[in-house]
Motif scaffolding. Sequence first.
Motif, PDB file in Angstrom:
ATOM      1  N   LEU A 215       0.853  -1.176   0.000  1.00 22.91           N
ATOM      2  CA  LEU A 215       0.000   0.000   0.000  1.00 22.91           C
ATOM      3  C   LEU A 215       0.896   1.235   0.000  1.00 22.91           C
ATOM      4  O   LEU A 215       1.649   1.461   0.947  1.00 22.91           O
ATOM      5  CB  LEU A 215      -0.898  -0.001   1.248  1.00 22.91           C
ATOM      6  CG  LEU A 215      -1.847   1.179   1.437  1.00 22.91           C
ATOM      7  CD1 LEU A 215      -2.821   1.279   0.270  1.00 22.91           C
ATOM      8  CD2 LEU A 215      -2.617   1.029   2.757  1.00 22.91           C
ATOM      9  N   PRO A 216       0.869   2.050  -1.053  1.00 23.68           N
ATOM     10  CA  PRO A 216       1.749   3.223  -1.126  1.00 23.68           C
ATOM     11  C   PRO A 216       1.508   4.185   0.034  1.00 23.68           C
ATOM     12  O   PRO A 216       0.370   4.365   0.484  1.00 23.68           O
ATOM     13  CB  PRO A 216       1.368   3.866  -2.465  1.00 23.68           C
ATOM     14  CG  PRO A 216       0.778   2.749  -3.269  1.00 23.68           C
ATOM     15  CD  PRO A 216       0.046   1.899  -2.270  1.00 23.68           C
ATOM     16  N   PHE A 217       2.580   4.811   0.508  1.00 24.89           N
ATOM     17  CA  PHE A 217       2.447   5.749   1.614  1.00 24.89           C
ATOM     18  C   PHE A 217       3.396   6.923   1.418  1.00 24.89           C
ATOM     19  O   PHE A 217       4.375   6.844   0.660  1.00 24.89           O
ATOM     20  CB  PHE A 217       2.742   5.061   2.951  1.00 24.89           C
ATOM     21  CG  PHE A 217       4.188   4.693   3.141  1.00 24.89           C
ATOM     22  CD1 PHE A 217       5.062   5.532   3.835  1.00 24.89           C
ATOM     23  CD2 PHE A 217       4.691   3.513   2.610  1.00 24.89           C
ATOM     24  CE1 PHE A 217       6.401   5.199   3.986  1.00 24.89           C
ATOM     25  CE2 PHE A 217       6.029   3.168   2.761  1.00 24.89           C
ATOM     26  CZ  PHE A 217       6.889   4.017   3.456  1.00 24.89           C
ATOM     27  N   GLN A 218       3.084   8.011   2.076  1.00 24.99           N
ATOM     28  CA  GLN A 218       3.953   9.180   2.078  1.00 24.99           C
ATOM     29  C   GLN A 218       4.101   9.671   3.501  1.00 24.99           C
ATOM     30  O   GLN A 218       3.337   9.294   4.390  1.00 24.99           O
ATOM     31  CB  GLN A 218       3.386  10.295   1.197  1.00 24.99           C
ATOM     32  CG  GLN A 218       2.133  10.942   1.753  1.00 24.99           C
ATOM     33  CD  GLN A 218       1.588  12.042   0.855  1.00 24.99           C
ATOM     34  OE1 GLN A 218       1.404  11.825  -0.346  1.00 24.99           O
ATOM     35  NE2 GLN A 218       1.315  13.207   1.428  1.00 24.99           N
ATOM     36  N   ILE A 219       5.084  10.529   3.723  1.00 26.57           N
ATOM     37  CA  ILE A 219       5.323  11.124   5.033  1.00 26.57           C
ATOM     38  C   ILE A 219       4.928  12.597   4.994  1.00 26.57           C
ATOM     39  O   ILE A 219       5.305  13.321   4.075  1.00 26.57           O
ATOM     40  CB  ILE A 219       6.805  10.987   5.440  1.00 26.57           C
ATOM     41  CG1 ILE A 219       7.213   9.515   5.502  1.00 26.57           C
ATOM     42  CG2 ILE A 219       7.054  11.673   6.789  1.00 26.57           C
ATOM     43  CD1 ILE A 219       6.405   8.682   6.474  1.00 26.57           C
ATOM     44  N   ASN A 220       4.149  13.032   5.976  1.00 25.11           N
ATOM     45  CA  ASN A 220       3.805  14.440   6.158  1.00 25.11           C
ATOM     46  C   ASN A 220       4.500  14.942   7.418  1.00 25.11           C
ATOM     47  O   ASN A 220       4.440  14.286   8.456  1.00 25.11           O
ATOM     48  CB  ASN A 220       2.293  14.631   6.312  1.00 25.11           C
ATOM     49  CG  ASN A 220       1.529  14.409   5.017  1.00 25.11           C
ATOM     50  OD1 ASN A 220       2.116  14.161   3.969  1.00 25.11           O
ATOM     51  ND2 ASN A 220       0.219  14.507   5.092  1.00 25.11           N
ATOM     52  N   THR A 221       5.126  16.102   7.331  1.00 24.43           N
ATOM     53  CA  THR A 221       5.860  16.660   8.466  1.00 24.43           C
ATOM     54  C   THR A 221       5.551  18.138   8.627  1.00 24.43           C
ATOM     55  O   THR A 221       5.695  18.908   7.675  1.00 24.43           O
ATOM     56  CB  THR A 221       7.376  16.484   8.285  1.00 24.43           C
ATOM     57  OG1 THR A 221       7.689  15.096   8.190  1.00 24.43           O
ATOM     58  CG2 THR A 221       8.142  17.091   9.454  1.00 24.43           C
ATOM     59  N   THR A 222       5.091  18.519   9.814  1.00 22.20           N
ATOM     60  CA  THR A 222       4.873  19.928  10.123  1.00 22.20           C
ATOM     61  C   THR A 222       6.141  20.503  10.744  1.00 22.20           C
ATOM     62  O   THR A 222       6.648  19.971  11.735  1.00 22.20           O
ATOM     63  CB  THR A 222       3.696  20.103  11.098  1.00 22.20           C
ATOM     64  OG1 THR A 222       2.498  19.619  10.474  1.00 22.20           O
ATOM     65  CG2 THR A 222       3.504  21.567  11.468  1.00 22.20           C
ATOM     66  N   ILE A 223       6.648  21.573  10.155  1.00 20.11           N
ATOM     67  CA  ILE A 223       7.915  22.151  10.611  1.00 20.11           C
ATOM     68  C   ILE A 223       7.672  23.326  11.554  1.00 20.11           C
ATOM     69  O   ILE A 223       6.925  24.255  11.240  1.00 20.11           O
ATOM     70  CB  ILE A 223       8.758  22.619   9.413  1.00 20.11           C
ATOM     71  CG1 ILE A 223       9.094  21.421   8.511  1.00 20.11           C
ATOM     72  CG2 ILE A 223      10.043  23.285   9.892  1.00 20.11           C
ATOM     73  CD1 ILE A 223       9.858  21.792   7.267  1.00 20.11           C
TER      74      ILE A 223
END
Length: 352
Positions: A151-159
Amino acid sequence: MLNQKIDSSLRLIAWELTQKCNLNCLHCRGSATNKTAPDELSLTEAKSFIDTVLDFTPPPILILSGGEPLSREDIFEIIGYASHNKLRTVLATNGTLVNHEIAKELKKGGIQRVSVSLDGATAESHDSFRGLSGAYLKAMDGIEEMKQVELPFQINTTITKRNLEEIEKIAEMSVNIKAQALHIFLLVPTGRGKNLEGEEISATEYEKVLRWFYDFGQQYPIQVKATCAPHYYRIVHQKSGTLPASHHPSSLSAYSRGCLGGTGFCFISHKGEVCPCGYLPLVAGNIREERLVQIWENSSLFQDLRAPNKLLGKCGKCEYRWICGGCRARAYYSSGDYMAEEPLCIYRPQTK
């Protein structure tokens, strides 16, 4: 002047399915709680809304968000109904509730990609941000389960100032764990995130991070996107002489300019309110009262956001206003006017 007509085709919808969440994140846009809001859209209303998304040609990508969308007991019925209607659907989660069975159900249900929020390169930094000891390890376990079922995934990051020094490590980790994409979010202190006012990085740091992010995206085989950071597109143009290709509307990376709020993107709250984005809670209408396509086409709020020449301050003079636009949410929270200039931009327009 980089002047062009704003494409107002709706390409992305972020849908806050619920405010309920199992975490207590410091920067939470929606001030999520551990309880279901009494005015949350019902399953019947959710399915009715999905039907109306088909009014658009082609239909926009649907981002199922929250709160924590996996907190909804009927989440897989909603996913299945969207898939049945051939909508491209993705899921935004904190990752802690994803076990093997849930990963399989997400894959089977037709979820195209899952975004997992990671706000630290270590368990200590991520857990302090997320308000739960063990959140980092659970999120990483969830990612491994998704990888097991392909299952494709991505990373989200709040800076923020808290994790600015870790962003390069987070980016390297994203590549190492074979994420399809890395999306960075520059803090807009809304919701519970108001408690982090003063922890936004400075305009100079902002510029430095975005320039590093562009270089990172050129060096590594991973999709990159900056959100709540529209002058990234000015930087792309300055460094490459071109702009990011306008992706086909069906692409999971569909974007064409900086601030998409009200131009190619909208946010639907848990109670049906339609807003330019989740960080700018100005209401253009409610899907309980009229169809989304009518709100999208007729809202005066959205019409303003599609008119870069109405922008105020240096944004209104900037030659990049057609491809950047400044963060309208950040402008609103700093001045009370959503058309005011972006407060965290060091660029000086080259006006004659």
